[in-house]
Design an enzyme around this catalytic site. Structure first.
Site, PDB file in Angstrom:
ATOM      1  N   HIS A  41      -3.838   6.548   0.953  1.00 26.03           N
ATOM      2  CA  HIS A  41      -2.478   7.543  -0.228  1.00 26.03           C
ATOM      3  C   HIS A  41      -2.589   8.463   0.292  1.00 26.03           C
ATOM      4  CE1 HIS A  41      -3.528   4.629  -3.964  1.00 26.03           C
ATOM      5  NE2 HIS A  41      -1.872   5.054  -3.713  1.00 26.03           N
ATOM      6  N   GLY A 152       4.514   3.937   0.189  1.00 24.43           N
ATOM      7  CA  GLY A 152       3.883   3.032   1.616  1.00 24.43           C
ATOM      8  C   GLY A 152       4.645   2.556   1.955  1.00 24.43           C
ATOM      9  N   LYS A 154       3.988  -0.791   2.828  1.00 26.75           N
ATOM     10  CA  LYS A 154       2.957  -1.964   2.225  1.00 26.75           C
ATOM     11  C   LYS A 154       3.368  -2.738   0.949  1.00 26.75           C
ATOM     12  CE  LYS A 154      -0.723  -3.600  -0.270  1.00 26.75           C
ATOM     13  NZ  LYS A 154      -0.080  -3.062  -2.099  1.00 26.75           N
ATOM     14  N   GLN A 158       9.215  -2.802  -2.574  1.00 28.81           N
ATOM     15  CA  GLN A 158       9.791  -1.512  -3.416  1.00 28.81           C
ATOM     16  C   GLN A 158      10.470  -0.229  -2.878  1.00 28.81           C
ATOM     17  OE1 GLN A 158       6.647   0.476  -6.156  1.00 28.81           O
ATOM     18  NE2 GLN A 158       6.154   1.081  -4.573  1.00 28.81           N
TER      19      GLN A 158
HETATM   20  O1  PAF Z   1       3.650   2.085  -5.889  1.00 29.26           O
HETATM   21  C1  PAF Z   1       2.702   2.869  -6.986  1.00 29.26           C
HETATM   22  O2  PAF Z   1       1.685   3.130  -7.045  1.00 29.26           O
HETATM   23  C2  PAF Z   1       3.954   2.823  -8.345  1.00 29.26           C
HETATM   24  O3  PAF Z   1       4.908   1.314  -7.780  1.00 29.26           O
HETATM   25  C3  PAF Z   1       4.990   3.819  -8.278  1.00 29.26           C
HETATM   26  C4  PAF Z   1       5.739   3.898  -7.193  1.00 29.26           C
HETATM   27  C5  PAF Z   1       3.919   5.468  -8.342  1.00 29.26           C
HETATM   28  C6  PAF Z   1       5.551   4.098  -9.454  1.00 29.26           C
HETATM   29  O4  PAF Z   1       5.139   3.985 -10.163  1.00 29.26           O
END
Ligand code: PAF
Length: 282
Positions: A41, A152, A154, A158
């Site tokens: 992060h 990310g 990873k 998503q």
């Molecule tokens: O990747 C994450 O931590 C979550 O899926 C996100 C993008 C913050 C959405 O809640």
């Protein structure tokens, strides 16, 4: 204010910060997170700070992306450490709304997804997950009004889902990918790695190793199906219960017929009670 970083717990407060920045002509980046911030992060926040004048880190454990049998209640919550880490990496505001701020009583709207969200990967094992992710990301994008949002690599599926959604809905921001950060032994950093026992942690790098071997085999001319099958066996032999290991087109996530075009290898597998995901390009 905590650890030298401002905290906004409402959309109105967040918009106040953003309006003040905009009045000065500053650009704004958003890094959406669920907290439990680690070095991966921090790298996303540094990337955001390199691309924009001001950086918002959202910390919100989004209930709608967890199924009832998943780890929402035990998901790690480390807010003070998150604020310190975000500040150190160059963030200016942490947006930390309560659940009711994002989902007020009567909330009834969900983003409906196809394409990369219906690729038979994470969605096959977590059928309600991406609707929750996309809905909360849409809300975060609208709340922040940022120029870019950093995600990310990873969570590759998503990343594709959110990129597609932003394009399809014409959301006025760019989605910027940040590369996966790994431990020295190759394990991709994840907030869930802390669930691993010592024995599981010792076995965990086999996941990335299997992907690397598979990518090398495909690059060397091994048929994709054979290389993928060998990687599945390697993951299983290392003690994982495999959910999937697939070779897919990087953006559409459609299955690939052969090794002639771009390929992303994606895996999800469980070690004990912990589910790990990873992916690499071929
Ligand atoms: O990747 C994450 O931590 C979550 O899926 C996100 C993008 C913050 C959405 O809640």
């Amino acid at each position: 204010m905590a650890d030298g970083i401002a905290i906004a717990d409402s959309v109105a407060a967040l918009r106040g910060h953003v309006a003040a920045w905009r009045a000065l002509g500053l650009s704004v980046a958003l890094v959406p997170t669920m907290g439990a911030l680690h070095a991966g992060h921090a790298a996303l926040v540094r990337l955001a700070a390199a691309r924009a004048d001001r950086v918002i880190v959202s910390v919100f454990v989004n209930p709608t992306q967890f199924a009832p049998n998943e780890d929402f209640s035990r998901y790690p919550r480390t807010f003070d450490a998150d604020c310190a880490r975000a500040a150190e990496a160059g963030a200016h505001v942490v947006f930390a709304p309560a659940v009711e701020e994002i989902y007020p009583p009567g909330f009834s709207t969900t983003v409906s997804l196809e394409g990369p969200a219906a690729a038979g990967l994470e969605d096959r094992f977590r059928p309600t997950h991406f609707a929750g992710v996309a809905t909360v990301c849409a809300k975060l994008f609208i709340a922040a009004g940022a120029d870019i949002a950093v995600f990310g690599e990873k969570d590759w599926q998503q990343l594709q889902v959110v990129t597609r959604m932003a394009a399809d809905l014409g959301l006025p921001l760019a989605i910027v990918p940040g590369e996966t950060i790994r431990e020295d032994d190759g394990l991709a950093l994840s907030s869930r790695n802390r669930y691993l026992s010592d024995t599981e942690r010792a076995a965990a790098p086999a996941l990335a190793a299997a992907l690397r071997a598979c990518a090398a085999a495909i690059r060397a001319g091994r048929p994709v199906d054979a290389a993928v099958e060998e990687a599945r066996q390697a993951v299983t032999q290392a003690g994982f219960v495999l959910d999937y290991l697939e070779a897919r087109h990087p953006a559409t996530l459609a299955p690939v017929a052969d090794g002639s075009g771009p390929i992303r290898l994606l895996v999800a597998a469980r070690l004990g009670a912990t589910r790990l995901i990873d992916n690499i390009p071929v």
